[in-house]
Design an enzyme around this catalytic site. Sequence first.
Site, PDB file in Angstrom:
ATOM      1  N   HIS A  72      15.498   6.986  -7.628  1.00  0.00           N
ATOM      2  CA  HIS A  72      14.157   7.563  -7.802  1.00  0.00           C
ATOM      3  C   HIS A  72      14.074   8.908  -7.096  1.00  0.00           C
ATOM      4  O   HIS A  72      14.377   9.019  -5.914  1.00  0.00           O
ATOM      5  CB  HIS A  72      13.091   6.612  -7.240  1.00  0.00           C
ATOM      6  CG  HIS A  72      12.730   5.509  -8.191  1.00  0.00           C
ATOM      7  ND1 HIS A  72      11.545   4.829  -8.149  1.00  0.00           N
ATOM      8  CD2 HIS A  72      13.413   4.988  -9.231  1.00  0.00           C
ATOM      9  CE1 HIS A  72      11.510   3.933  -9.121  1.00  0.00           C
ATOM     10  NE2 HIS A  72      12.639   4.000  -9.779  1.00  0.00           N
ATOM     11  N   TYR A 201       1.647   5.026  -4.961  1.00  0.00           N
ATOM     12  CA  TYR A 201       0.877   4.674  -3.762  1.00  0.00           C
ATOM     13  C   TYR A 201      -0.555   5.151  -4.010  1.00  0.00           C
ATOM     14  O   TYR A 201      -0.783   6.347  -4.196  1.00  0.00           O
ATOM     15  CB  TYR A 201       1.434   5.385  -2.521  1.00  0.00           C
ATOM     16  CG  TYR A 201       2.765   4.851  -2.024  1.00  0.00           C
ATOM     17  CD1 TYR A 201       3.965   5.219  -2.618  1.00  0.00           C
ATOM     18  CD2 TYR A 201       2.818   3.972  -0.934  1.00  0.00           C
ATOM     19  CE1 TYR A 201       5.184   4.730  -2.150  1.00  0.00           C
ATOM     20  CE2 TYR A 201       4.030   3.482  -0.455  1.00  0.00           C
ATOM     21  CZ  TYR A 201       5.209   3.863  -1.073  1.00  0.00           C
ATOM     22  OH  TYR A 201       6.405   3.380  -0.608  1.00  0.00           O
ATOM     23  N   PRO A 293       4.878  -1.962   6.232  1.00  0.00           N
ATOM     24  CA  PRO A 293       5.783  -1.650   5.111  1.00  0.00           C
ATOM     25  C   PRO A 293       5.440  -0.390   4.313  1.00  0.00           C
ATOM     26  O   PRO A 293       6.206   0.005   3.434  1.00  0.00           O
ATOM     27  CB  PRO A 293       5.691  -2.900   4.214  1.00  0.00           C
ATOM     28  CG  PRO A 293       4.416  -3.560   4.594  1.00  0.00           C
ATOM     29  CD  PRO A 293       4.126  -3.213   6.018  1.00  0.00           C
ATOM     30  N   LYS A 297      10.456   1.462   5.579  1.00  0.00           N
ATOM     31  CA  LYS A 297      11.458   1.863   6.573  1.00  0.00           C
ATOM     32  C   LYS A 297      12.213   0.705   7.248  1.00  0.00           C
ATOM     33  O   LYS A 297      13.262   0.920   7.851  1.00  0.00           O
ATOM     34  CB  LYS A 297      10.776   2.686   7.682  1.00  0.00           C
ATOM     35  CG  LYS A 297      10.455   4.091   7.266  1.00  0.00           C
ATOM     36  CD  LYS A 297      11.686   4.965   7.342  1.00  0.00           C
ATOM     37  CE  LYS A 297      11.560   6.236   6.536  1.00  0.00           C
ATOM     38  NZ  LYS A 297      11.992   6.151   5.153  1.00  0.00           N
ATOM     39  N   TYR A 385      10.429  10.020   4.056  1.00  0.00           N
ATOM     40  CA  TYR A 385      10.568   8.909   3.107  1.00  0.00           C
ATOM     41  C   TYR A 385      12.023   8.730   2.675  1.00  0.00           C
ATOM     42  O   TYR A 385      12.523   7.602   2.613  1.00  0.00           O
ATOM     43  CB  TYR A 385       9.674   9.152   1.881  1.00  0.00           C
ATOM     44  CG  TYR A 385       9.441   7.909   1.043  1.00  0.00           C
ATOM     45  CD1 TYR A 385       8.321   7.112   1.253  1.00  0.00           C
ATOM     46  CD2 TYR A 385      10.328   7.525   0.053  1.00  0.00           C
ATOM     47  CE1 TYR A 385       8.087   5.961   0.508  1.00  0.00           C
ATOM     48  CE2 TYR A 385      10.121   6.381  -0.706  1.00  0.00           C
ATOM     49  CZ  TYR A 385       8.997   5.606  -0.471  1.00  0.00           C
ATOM     50  OH  TYR A 385       8.788   4.469  -1.218  1.00  0.00           O
TER      51      TYR A 385
HETATM   52  P1  RFL Z   1      15.507 -10.393   8.802  1.00  0.00           P
HETATM   53  O1  RFL Z   1      15.766  -9.962   7.403  1.00  0.00           O
HETATM   54  O2  RFL Z   1      14.190 -11.040   9.084  1.00  0.00           O
HETATM   55  O3  RFL Z   1      16.681 -11.380   9.203  1.00  0.00           O
HETATM   56  C1  RFL Z   1      16.676 -12.088  10.428  1.00  0.00           C
HETATM   57  C2  RFL Z   1      17.445 -13.374  10.224  1.00  0.00           C
HETATM   58  O4  RFL Z   1      17.562 -14.063  11.463  1.00  0.00           O
HETATM   59  C3  RFL Z   1      17.405 -15.444  11.213  1.00  0.00           C
HETATM   60  N1  RFL Z   1      17.031 -16.093  12.492  1.00  0.00           N
HETATM   61  C4  RFL Z   1      17.866 -16.899  13.178  1.00  0.00           C
HETATM   62  N2  RFL Z   1      19.116 -17.333  12.947  1.00  0.00           N
HETATM   63  C5  RFL Z   1      19.707 -18.168  13.853  1.00  0.00           C
HETATM   64  N3  RFL Z   1      19.060 -18.598  14.974  1.00  0.00           N
HETATM   65  C6  RFL Z   1      17.789 -18.195  15.249  1.00  0.00           C
HETATM   66  N4  RFL Z   1      17.177 -18.614  16.356  1.00  0.00           N
HETATM   67  C7  RFL Z   1      17.147 -17.301  14.339  1.00  0.00           C
HETATM   68  N5  RFL Z   1      15.918 -16.701  14.297  1.00  0.00           N
HETATM   69  C8  RFL Z   1      15.876 -15.981  13.182  1.00  0.00           C
HETATM   70  C9  RFL Z   1      16.316 -15.493  10.150  1.00  0.00           C
HETATM   71  O5  RFL Z   1      16.323 -16.717   9.434  1.00  0.00           O
HETATM   72  C10 RFL Z   1      16.722 -14.324   9.270  1.00  0.00           C
HETATM   73  O6  RFL Z   1      17.582 -14.689   8.218  1.00  0.00           O
HETATM   74  O7  RFL Z   1      15.672  -9.191   9.839  1.00  0.00           O
HETATM   75  P2  RFL Z   1      16.669  -7.884   9.786  1.00  0.00           P
HETATM   76  O8  RFL Z   1      18.052  -8.289   9.401  1.00  0.00           O
HETATM   77  O9  RFL Z   1      16.426  -7.183  11.048  1.00  0.00           O
HETATM   78  O10 RFL Z   1      16.140  -7.025   8.564  1.00  0.00           O
HETATM   79  C11 RFL Z   1      14.882  -6.392   8.616  1.00  0.00           C
HETATM   80  C12 RFL Z   1      14.250  -6.366   7.223  1.00  0.00           C
HETATM   81  O11 RFL Z   1      14.267  -7.680   6.679  1.00  0.00           O
HETATM   82  C13 RFL Z   1      12.824  -5.830   7.259  1.00  0.00           C
HETATM   83  O12 RFL Z   1      12.719  -4.755   8.174  1.00  0.00           O
HETATM   84  C14 RFL Z   1      12.367  -5.323   5.880  1.00  0.00           C
HETATM   85  O13 RFL Z   1      12.258  -6.386   4.964  1.00  0.00           O
HETATM   86  C15 RFL Z   1      11.025  -4.612   5.977  1.00  0.00           C
HETATM   87  N6  RFL Z   1      10.493  -4.194   4.665  1.00  0.00           N
HETATM   88  C16 RFL Z   1      10.934  -3.069   4.046  1.00  0.00           C
HETATM   89  N7  RFL Z   1      11.946  -2.337   4.593  1.00  0.00           N
HETATM   90  C17 RFL Z   1      12.436  -1.243   3.937  1.00  0.00           C
HETATM   91  O14 RFL Z   1      13.343  -0.579   4.458  1.00  0.00           O
HETATM   92  N8  RFL Z   1      11.985  -0.840   2.697  1.00  0.00           N
HETATM   93  C18 RFL Z   1      10.981  -1.525   2.075  1.00  0.00           C
HETATM   94  O15 RFL Z   1      10.623  -1.184   0.942  1.00  0.00           O
HETATM   95  C19 RFL Z   1      10.401  -2.656   2.764  1.00  0.00           C
HETATM   96  N9  RFL Z   1       9.421  -3.367   2.193  1.00  0.00           N
HETATM   97  C20 RFL Z   1       9.498  -4.962   4.036  1.00  0.00           C
HETATM   98  C21 RFL Z   1       8.961  -4.503   2.795  1.00  0.00           C
HETATM   99  C22 RFL Z   1       9.035  -6.149   4.584  1.00  0.00           C
HETATM  100  C23 RFL Z   1       8.066  -6.861   3.948  1.00  0.00           C
HETATM  101  N10 RFL Z   1       7.670  -8.060   4.552  1.00  0.00           N
HETATM  102  C24 RFL Z   1       7.640  -9.302   3.861  1.00  0.00           C
HETATM  103  C25 RFL Z   1       7.631  -8.131   6.005  1.00  0.00           C
HETATM  104  C26 RFL Z   1       7.974  -5.218   2.138  1.00  0.00           C
HETATM  105  C27 RFL Z   1       7.494  -6.372   2.721  1.00  0.00           C
HETATM  106  C28 RFL Z   1       6.381  -7.076   2.008  1.00  0.00           C
HETATM  107  C1  PHB Z   2       8.775  -2.938  -2.444  1.00  0.00           C
HETATM  108  O1  PHB Z   2       9.228  -2.625  -3.552  1.00  0.00           O
HETATM  109  O2  PHB Z   2       8.765  -4.120  -2.057  1.00  0.00           O
HETATM  110  C2  PHB Z   2       8.207  -1.903  -1.564  1.00  0.00           C
HETATM  111  C3  PHB Z   2       8.292  -0.565  -1.939  1.00  0.00           C
HETATM  112  C4  PHB Z   2       7.740   0.413  -1.111  1.00  0.00           C
HETATM  113  C5  PHB Z   2       7.122   0.054   0.068  1.00  0.00           C
HETATM  114  C6  PHB Z   2       7.042  -1.275   0.444  1.00  0.00           C
HETATM  115  C7  PHB Z   2       7.598  -2.262  -0.372  1.00  0.00           C
HETATM  116  O3  PHB Z   2       6.566   1.019   0.834  1.00  0.00           O
END
Ligand code: RFL
Ligand code: PHB
Length: 408
Positions: A72, A201, A293, A297, A385
């Site tokens: 994109h 957005y 989110p 990032k 971004y």
């Molecule tokens: P994770 O992915 O939460 O993984 C952590 C893992 O640790 C396990 N765990 C354990 N395992 C063993 N023993 C324990 N005691 C444990 N405690 C926990 C868990 O089960 C899990 O599998 O963390 P990590 O690896 O640091 O990754 C971070 C990302 O997942 C997170 O920052 C992103 O998803 C945030 N995020 C976004 N990030 C982006 O860069 N671009 C995006 O577009 C974006 N969109 C989002 C998002 C997060 C969202 N939510 C649901 C919070 C959109 C949403 C809606």
């Molecule tokens: C997504 O596709 O889940 C998404 C995209 C952009 C954001 C957050 C989440 O800023």
Amino acid sequence: MRTTVGIIGAGPAGLLLARLLHNAGIDSVVLESRDRSYVEHRQRAGILEQGTVDVLRAAGAGERMDREGLRHDGVELRFAGHRHRVDFPGLTGGRSVTVYAQTEVCKDLIALQLKEGGPLLFGAEALAVEGAESERPRVRFRHEGREEVLECAYVAGCDAFRGVTRGVFPAALSQVFERAYPYAWLGVLADVAPSHDELVYARHDRGFALLSMRSPSVSRLYLQVPAGTDAGQWSDEAVWDELERRLETGDAWRLERGPITQKSVTPMRSYVHEPMRHGRVFLAGDAAHIVPPTGAKGLNLAVGDVVTLARALTHERDTGSSELLETYSATCLRRVWQAERFSYDMTTLMHRGPDDTPFDARLQLARLERIASGRAAGTDLAEAYTGFPLDVRGISGRFRSGRGPVME
Ligand code: RFL
Ligand code: PHB
């Protein structure tokens, strides 16, 4: 059980760290409390920065991303009936982002780890980390009903916000910086082609909305809702009606509806734990920092952390110098705070707070006008971004000693 690096958590941070260490010839064991299917299907991030794409490719984990990811070159901002496209390559000297879901990144890294890497144990819950300041820190964990100990040279806490690793940091050392927001995101996945070919957005008096996607046939959409909302309160029809209102334009653009296959609510928070290292224990990803989110990032920050950590561990192995391990926290935190700043700005630019006054609303519109009409504000958004460049030297094969990720 013994290993060089004990990794707690198999999200993007833990899985990519294991892959980078494997490429560098450093052994690790990954402990993950959930099962494989849960980790592979948890709906989360969708946007990969250019630097993240470069790292995954260089680590040998980019084959399917290169085939299926969608490049994109911009996003659309909607406000007061206007549509403004932010042109990423034009404003940043050629950078872009890639739509490739976190679920897919995790599937690719898990498959590689199980095929080529060290042990990755699902259903293995870390109970405590001990001896951070000793030569051999330990992770106590439960697996298949038995309590076991993993003895390590280093521990990487990639266990996100609710993990156990932060517990090893003495209270006198830990500093926490945080902010809660009075709103959350209701996210839906829908079997319908995205109604626009780039992310949208939208700032609206009724609240924020985001149109994103997972593939040419699956849409991902979000609505700002009050904190504490239960997803069950929202019928599918109410979700589509509200998205239509908030994404409205002054022209003929239409939102296509389709079957909603998943619905969930995500709270919004900013959080940083300093420092990110204590003795031989390191925090990476959401274990150390959370961003709302809106700036997309979180996953990208996790990638920056583990690239820095893998390089520092390799440098130590190759030269005997712990210099990069000692600067790990400071190196990561510079990048983290830039992402915190950007995520906060995007969030407060686009959302409507319950106590906002008409003055606040006018300020938001003035900030958006500035992005739309002046090159400086648009460039700031586009640079943040698409992300600050990561140094990927040495990732493909054995890491050579070098400096951590660079920020411009
Ligand atoms: P994770 O992915 O939460 O993984 C952590 C893992 O640790 C396990 N765990 C354990 N395992 C063993 N023993 C324990 N005691 C444990 N405690 C926990 C868990 O089960 C899990 O599998 O963390 P990590 O690896 O640091 O990754 C971070 C990302 O997942 C997170 O920052 C992103 O998803 C945030 N995020 C976004 N990030 C982006 O860069 N671009 C995006 O577009 C974006 N969109 C989002 C998002 C997060 C969202 N939510 C649901 C919070 C959109 C949403 C809606
Ligand atoms: C997504 O596709 O889940 C998404 C995209 C952009 C954001 C957050 C989440 O800023």
